[in-house]
Scaffold this motif. Structure first.
Motif, PDB file in Angstrom:
ATOM      1  N   SER A  41       0.790  -1.054   0.091  1.00 37.38           N
ATOM      2  CA  SER A  41      -0.083   0.020  -0.205  1.00 37.38           C
ATOM      3  C   SER A  41       0.890   1.371  -0.038  1.00 37.38           C
ATOM      4  CB  SER A  41      -0.881   0.151   1.061  1.00 37.38           C
ATOM      5  OG  SER A  41      -0.216   0.434   2.182  1.00 37.38           O
ATOM      6  N   GLY A  47      -9.184   0.044   2.123  1.00 36.88           N
ATOM      7  CA  GLY A  47      -8.812   1.177   1.183  1.00 36.88           C
ATOM      8  C   GLY A  47      -9.027   0.405  -0.286  1.00 36.88           C
ATOM      9  N   PHE A  65      -3.842   2.123  -8.997  1.00 36.42           N
ATOM     10  CA  PHE A  65      -3.002   1.307  -9.583  1.00 36.42           C
ATOM     11  C   PHE A  65      -3.361   0.154 -10.428  1.00 36.42           C
ATOM     12  CE2 PHE A  65      -1.566   2.043  -4.991  1.00 36.42           C
ATOM     13  CZ  PHE A  65      -0.721   3.156  -5.377  1.00 36.42           C
ATOM     14  N   PRO A  94      -7.628   7.233   1.372  1.00 35.35           N
ATOM     15  CA  PRO A  94      -7.935   6.107   2.410  1.00 35.35           C
ATOM     16  C   PRO A  94      -9.311   6.276   3.099  1.00 35.35           C
ATOM     17  CG  PRO A  94      -6.493   7.688   3.601  1.00 35.35           C
ATOM     18  CD  PRO A  94      -6.847   8.248   1.992  1.00 35.35           C
TER      19      PRO A  94
HETATM   20  S1  SF4 Z   1      -4.672   5.554   0.597  1.00 36.22           S
HETATM   21 FE1  SF4 Z   1      -5.280   4.676  -1.415  1.00 36.22          FE
HETATM   22  S2  SF4 Z   1      -3.756   4.038  -2.687  1.00 36.22           S
HETATM   23 FE2  SF4 Z   1      -3.033   4.290  -0.414  1.00 36.22          FE
HETATM   24  S3  SF4 Z   1      -3.262   2.324   0.571  1.00 36.22           S
HETATM   25 FE3  SF4 Z   1      -4.967   3.306   0.811  1.00 36.22          FE
HETATM   26  S4  SF4 Z   1      -6.478   2.852  -0.766  1.00 36.22           S
HETATM   27 FE4  SF4 Z   1      -4.301   2.337  -1.396  1.00 36.22          FE
END
Ligand code: SF4
Lengths: 414, 141
Positions: free
Chosen positions: B17, B83, B92, B116
């Motif tokens: 992450s 997330g 991604f 997040p």
């Molecule tokens: S903030 Fe977004 S990109 Fe970063 S770990 Fe969490 S879900 Fe994934």
């Protein structure tokens, strides 16, 4: 002969799971002689997500800003900051002055949150969980402020090529000043907790020393370099955004103690000083901020067209909480994505110091020394410990190491 | 609110992450949100855990480790993905180095969207997992 055996013995390393206090996964291989570490090695790549590739194949430059934000959830101002500066340079766009000031303000807010986060983690690593909780409680104030100013706690989505997506208005100033005053009022307490406590001193003084020569040789940047007496700071040396108009000096530990040792304690000092400096910078910015627009080109379709037609290359450098972030981009006419995008994050360079600062230390010191560089990749939950005397390999879990660290603190206390 | 019968121990697993979710998970444990008052505690080993909090889109290098940690967690267990990037790749998606999202690798019970998600959302997800776990246990008995 001995050396060869050591190398051979450390070649297979299982990656452990991840400890939450530190962030991304990383592997370390330590070679030890009893308790003493004689060699160490680092292995990276467990969080490779192919971000640059995505920026060169899928996204247009504006979309890549949000990708850059997600390079790291902690430095998610520094990365888009460098990227937009690089693209602006490549395409010949100049952001309006007001945007430059707001950029500096949010970058400094990020520094406060990141350094406090680090201070908490460092306290946790030596077994001071009370301090960890104290610091993280104090940190929530800046998270609130960030949310108030940018609309989100973590990923802020503030940047746009040629400016910013959100303004800071006059009405918001009192709330911002209120948070800054809060930090000024707790600063002395934090300083006392970290710098005057006997146990913290014993666990961090003369531990994990990085000498100035080594720091220069290994090109260590950011607070870790400054703690070794290398007064390097992009904001001071090559000012970008509003920093040229402000009074900025690289913080070194001799400002407090009069000497530079280059140990973990010095790294704490530098980060504490930088929190204070960040508060002052935000205050200066609020005072000097000129009125005006915040975007060079508010129409996004026009902006994208200009970026597609642009040809050129650019470099963006920013002082992230951990050191210098560099983004290099190349734009080619007729190509909607970035033709080249290269990111250099500070941790990659700073990790080179790991073998140097771990050598000669005890296993119980590994967590705090490793954390003292503030590596933006994570710790290993397990490491292979090769005992040279016993000629055997054993795997040590992070928990076990943490326990050793706690025991050492306890022993020193008595 | 109905009282829960036991403390819930969670283990946090980062599969590549960006840290964004991870620092929010930590924020949940610290005094502002303080989930320890409900008995929710972060543990350092999957062998002690009831719930796995998984963040990140699962990069290829991490696949065997994710599987292993899932196997190391004793039953009954639940997996919570925190997330967007763990749910469907997030920003991604399409990248060459992803093997995920998480539910392609291990079974997932609760999804927390957001990039997040806010700390409150993470707490709610853990509570949901808790309820599910208790139901599952009653079913077993
Ligand atoms: S903030 Fe977004 S990109 Fe970063 S770990 Fe969490 S879900 Fe994934």
């Amino acid at each position: 002969m001995m050396q060869e055996e050591t190398k051979k013995a450390t070649y297979t390393i299982p990656v452990g799971p991840i400890h939450p206090a530190l962030k991304e996964p990383i592997r370390l291989a330590l070679t030890v002689d009893g308790e003493e570490i004689v060699d160490a090695d680092v292995f990276v790549g467990q969080v490779h997500r192919g971000i640059e590739w995505l920026g060169m194949n899928r996204n247009n430059p504006v979309q890549s800003i949000y990708l850059a934000e997600r390079i790291c959830g902690i430095c998610n101002i520094s990365h888009p900051f460098s990227l937009v500066m690089a693209v602006e340079q490549a395409a010949g766009i100049t952001p309006p002055p007001r945007a430059e000031y707001i950029r500096a303000i949010i970058a400094e807010m990020e520094r406060i949150h990141s350094h406090l986060l680090w201070a908490g983690v460092a306290a946790h690593e030596i077994g001071f969980d009370t301090v960890f909780y104290l610091v993280w409680r104090v940190r929530e104030e800046i998270m609130d402020l960030v949310e108030y100013v940018t609309g989100n706690r973590v990923t802020k989505a503030m940047f746009q090529i040629g400016g910013l997506r959100r303004d800071i208005t006059e009405e918001q100033f009192p709330r911002i000043r209120q948070s800054l005053d809060y930090y000024k009022s707790v600063f002395d307490q934090l300083k006392r907790v970290f710098l005057d406590d006997k146990t913290i001193q014993m666990r961090t003084r003369n531990v994990g020393i990085l000498k100035k020569e080594d720091a220069l040789k290994l090109l260590i940047c950011g607070p870790s370099g400054r703690a070794s007496g290398v007064p390097k700071d992009v904001r001071q040396d090559q000012p970008y955004a509003a920093y040229a108009d402000l009074d900025i000096k690289a913080m070194t530990p001799d400002m407090v103690t009069g000497t530079v040792v280059g140990d973990v304690y010095d790294r704490i000092i530098v980060r504490l000083l930088e929190v204070k400096q960040a508060i002052e910078i935000i205050e200066q910015c609020l005072e000097k901020m000129p009125p005006g627009p915040i975007l060079a080109q508010p129409k996004i379709a026009v902006l994208l067209k200009a970026l597609t037609q642009a040809e050129g290359e650019g470099i963006g450098r920013a002082e992230a909480p951990r050191g210098e972030v560099i983004h290099y981009v190349r734009l080619e006419a007729g190509q909607s994505t970035l033709a080249t995008w290269k990111v250099r994050a500070p941790t990659y360079v700073n990790l080179m110091a790991v073998p140097t600062i771990l050598k000669g230390m005890q296993i119980a010191d590994v967590p705090i020394i490793f954390a003292s560089l503030d590596p933006c990749m994570s710790c290993t939950n397990r490491m292979i410990i090769t005992d040279r005397a016993l000629r055997k390999k054993s795997i040590m879990s992070y928990e076990e190491m943490h326990r050793l660290s706690l025991q050492k603190t306890e022993k020193l206390r008595r | 609110m109905k009282a829960f019968k036991r403390a819930l121990w969670v283990y946090h697993l980062n599969t590549g992450s960006c840290n964004g979710c991870d620092i929010e998970i930590l924020a949940v444990l610290t005094p502002r949100y303080d989930v320890e008052r409900f008995g929710i505690m972060l543990v350092g080993s999957p062998r002690h855990a009831d719930v796995l909090l998984v963040t990140g889109p699962v990069v290829k290098q991490m696949v065997p480790r994710v599987k292993r940690i899932y196997e190391q967690t004793p039953d009954p267990k639940l997996v919570v993905v925190v997330g967007s990037c763990g749910i469907e790749g997030g920003v991604f998606y399409e990248s060459y180095s992803l093997a995920g999202p998480v539910d392609q690798i291990i079974p997932v019970d609760v999804y927390v969207p957001g990039c997040p998600p806010r700390p409150e959302a993470i707490i709610e997800a853990v509570v949901k997992a808790w309820v599910k776990l208790e139901k599952a246990e009653q079913g077993v008995r």
